[in-house]
Design a protein around this motif. Structure first.
Motif, PDB file in Angstrom:
ATOM      1  N   ASP A   1      -3.264  42.068   0.509  1.00 15.66           N
ATOM      2  CA  ASP A   1      -4.719  42.204   0.642  1.00 15.66           C
ATOM      3  C   ASP A   1      -5.438  41.303  -0.364  1.00 15.66           C
ATOM      4  N   ASP A   2      -6.439  40.576   0.120  1.00 16.86           N
ATOM      5  CA  ASP A   2      -7.317  39.742  -0.700  1.00 16.86           C
ATOM      6  C   ASP A   2      -6.549  38.788  -1.624  1.00 16.86           C
TER       7      ASP A   2
ATOM      8  N   PRO B   1     -10.096  32.558  -3.099  1.00 18.58           N
ATOM      9  CA  PRO B   1     -10.931  33.467  -2.308  1.00 18.58           C
ATOM     10  C   PRO B   1     -11.184  33.080  -0.849  1.00 18.58           C
TER      11      PRO B   1
ATOM     12  N   GLN C   1      -7.132  31.734   1.386  1.00 17.60           N
ATOM     13  CA  GLN C   1      -5.925  32.475   1.025  1.00 17.60           C
ATOM     14  C   GLN C   1      -4.728  32.107   1.894  1.00 17.60           C
TER      15      GLN C   1
ATOM     16  N   LYS D   1      -8.784  34.971   5.087  1.00 14.56           N
ATOM     17  CA  LYS D   1      -8.547  35.861   3.955  1.00 14.56           C
ATOM     18  C   LYS D   1      -7.907  37.127   4.518  1.00 14.56           C
TER      19      LYS D   1
END
Length: 148
Positions: A30-31, A43, A46, A130
């Motif tokens: 995640d992220d 950011p 990704q 992302k």
């Protein structure tokens, strides 16, 4: 336009600016992006994706085949014209949910493909996502356009 495609290859590198190496499967966080990939954590970029259809265009120009990861893409795909997807498109890729965050990119100076052909397909036809929901992705997994 196709709403379903497939993952052909997962590719990773431990440093930036080099060709990525195919791996059997990848854990997407995640992220962050692909675990242990040099581009993880950026950011807006990704995960990078490039369609096999785009790669074939370059292979035709070079008159030779290129290994997966040659354009530093994390996911080599087929069946969806990736660069036509609007930013914000939600994709279900394997166990993950990813959001298209950028179309194209600036080409790295000294890119081996650019040196050989005088141009590179990634800046025009590659996309970035992302990771909204992490999980495992492996070659053969389905890519579904959930929402545009």
């Amino acid at each position: 336009m196709n709403n379903i495609g497939n993952v052909v290859s997962i590719n990773r590198s431990s440093q930036k600016g080099v060709v990525k190496i195919p791996i059997a499967n990848g854990v997407f966080i995640d992220d962050f992006g692909l675990k242990e990939d040099a581009h993880g954590g950026v950011p807006i970029r990704q995960v990078s994706l490039l369609g096999l259809e785009s790669i074939h265009k370059m292979e035709d120009q070079l008159n030779k085949s290129l290994p997966y990861g040659s354009f530093a893409e994390n996911l080599t795909t087929e069946g969806i014209e990736l660069f036509t997807l609007p930013i914000g498109t939600i994709l279900k890729i394997g166990e993950t949910i990813q959001e298209v965050s950028k179309i194209g990119k600036e080409c790295h100076k000294g890119c081996a493909i650019f040196k050989e052909v005088g141009k590179c397909i990634m800046p025009v036809e590659g996309i970035f996502t992302k990771v909204i929901q992490g999980g495992m992705v492996k070659a053969g997994d389905t890519i579904i356009i959930e929402r545009q």
